[in-house]
Design a protein around this motif. Structure first.
Motif, PDB file in Angstrom:
ATOM      1  N   ARG A 130      42.662 -31.472 -24.489  1.00 38.52           N
ATOM      2  CA  ARG A 130      44.090 -31.491 -24.150  1.00 38.52           C
ATOM      3  C   ARG A 130      44.308 -31.085 -22.683  1.00 38.52           C
ATOM      4  O   ARG A 130      45.162 -31.662 -21.995  1.00 38.52           O
ATOM      5  N   ILE A 131      43.536 -30.118 -22.203  1.00 46.13           N
ATOM      6  CA  ILE A 131      43.630 -29.715 -20.797  1.00 46.13           C
ATOM      7  C   ILE A 131      43.255 -30.886 -19.896  1.00 46.13           C
ATOM      8  O   ILE A 131      43.913 -31.136 -18.873  1.00 46.13           O
ATOM      9  N   ARG A 132      42.214 -31.614 -20.268  1.00 48.04           N
ATOM     10  CA  ARG A 132      41.806 -32.789 -19.479  1.00 48.04           C
ATOM     11  C   ARG A 132      42.921 -33.834 -19.447  1.00 48.04           C
ATOM     12  O   ARG A 132      43.152 -34.475 -18.417  1.00 48.04           O
ATOM     13  N   GLU A 133      43.595 -34.023 -20.562  1.00 46.22           N
ATOM     14  CA  GLU A 133      44.674 -35.013 -20.614  1.00 46.22           C
ATOM     15  C   GLU A 133      45.841 -34.604 -19.720  1.00 46.22           C
ATOM     16  O   GLU A 133      46.407 -35.433 -19.004  1.00 46.22           O
ATOM     17  N   ILE A 134      46.216 -33.328 -19.760  1.00 46.76           N
ATOM     18  CA  ILE A 134      47.353 -32.856 -18.971  1.00 46.76           C
ATOM     19  C   ILE A 134      47.058 -32.926 -17.475  1.00 46.76           C
ATOM     20  O   ILE A 134      47.918 -33.290 -16.677  1.00 46.76           O
ATOM     21  N   THR A 135      45.821 -32.587 -17.083  1.00 42.67           N
ATOM     22  CA  THR A 135      45.467 -32.517 -15.659  1.00 42.67           C
ATOM     23  C   THR A 135      44.762 -33.774 -15.162  1.00 42.67           C
ATOM     24  O   THR A 135      44.187 -33.768 -14.073  1.00 42.67           O
ATOM     25  N   LYS A 136      44.818 -34.832 -15.943  1.00 39.46           N
ATOM     26  CA  LYS A 136      44.160 -36.081 -15.548  1.00 39.46           C
ATOM     27  C   LYS A 136      44.753 -36.595 -14.239  1.00 39.46           C
ATOM     28  O   LYS A 136      45.966 -36.683 -14.080  1.00 39.46           O
TER      29      LYS A 136
END
Length: 273
Positions: A130-136
């Motif tokens: 989820r962190i990767r998705e938000i900071t993509k």
């Protein structure tokens, strides 16, 4: 009326044919009402157990007892309660290493006498994804929105898992999260002139910009995310850009949970088996 009210999916109303809305308060309420005979049966048999909605752990003194109780409880649920037990998620195993409501129990008791636990590995992997998705970098959202969504997600996740003991893990993960936030900003600012302007606006000193002038046009985002740590410091990320102070927030919430547990445990006698 609640069951027939329908559900919202991507802004569209869809009729609900069966079941309760996921995440709603009605589901655990109806579970508690319907499973009351199940709770009473376990109490009558003298079992130590904990249950939330349809998620239940029963504790026994031996592996043999665990298997015997499991078989007996399955018969009760399927024959008397007319429920279907998910055998893939049902097992008899040691308490240490078992999971409940997203937590994995790591040992019987901590130094302060309270049970020790941490987020389940699958929940940690979901958290990282989820962190990767938000900071993509390719999301195309503003810095304010990215920081707001990131802080909101972190705040909710820590609020839920604050009772767990994962301070050292979180400290390392917080550095990774901040680096991803910095690389997102670097990609968002695009050109050297815009990057210089934004760096000045958030309070980065001129000497840093002068020293790393050549690097302002670099598109090695992950590498620059690390280099920016000396410019866009943690304080700038938190105070000027609004990113949640992850470690401090966990420290405060963990202390609150532990104080609540001490108060609660002083009123009730818990048996760890």
């Amino acid at each position: 009326m609640y069951l027939k009210s329908g559900i919202m999916t991507n802004g569209c109303m869809i009729e609900s044919d069966e079941g309760t809305p996921q995440g709603g308060p009605l589901s655990p309420l109806l579970s508690n009402i319907y499973l009351t005979p199940y709770d009473k049966e376990l109490e009558k048999r003298g079992h130590k157990f904990v249950r939330y909605a349809d998620d239940c752990n029963i504790f026994t003194k031996s592996k043999y007892s665990a298997k015997r109780v499991k078989d007996s409880v399955i018969r009760f649920l399927e024959n008397r309660m007319r429920l279907k037990v998910n055998m893939e998620k049902t097992e008899a195993r040691r308490a240490v290493g078992s999971s409940f409501l997203g937590f994995t129990f790591t040992t019987i008791k901590s130094k302060d006498g309270l049970g020790m636990c941490r987020p389940k590995q699958k929940k940690i992997e979901k958290f990282e994804q989820r962190i990767r998705e938000i900071t993509k970098r390719s999301r195309g959202v503003s810095a304010e929105r990215m920081i707001s969504e990131l802080s909101s997600y972190l705040r909710g996740w820590i609020n839920y898992y604050a009772r767990g003991y994962f301070k050292k893990w979180l400290e390392g993960k917080a550095q990774w999260i901040r680096r991803r936030a910095r690389q997102h900003l670097w990609k968002l600012w695009k050109k050297a002139g815009a990057r210089k302007q934004h760096l000045l606006e958030v309070g980065v000193p001129n000497w840093w910009i002068a020293k790393y002038t050549k690097g302002l046009s670099s598109n090695r985002y992950w590498r620059m995310g690390n280099a920016l740590g000396s410019a866009i410091t943690n304080e700038i990320l938190q105070e000027k850009l609004g990113l949640l102070n992850i470690e401090e927030y966990y420290r405060v919430k963990h202390a609150e949970r532990m104080e609540w547990d001490r108060t609660y445990n002083s009123q009730l006698e818990f048996v760890f088996i």
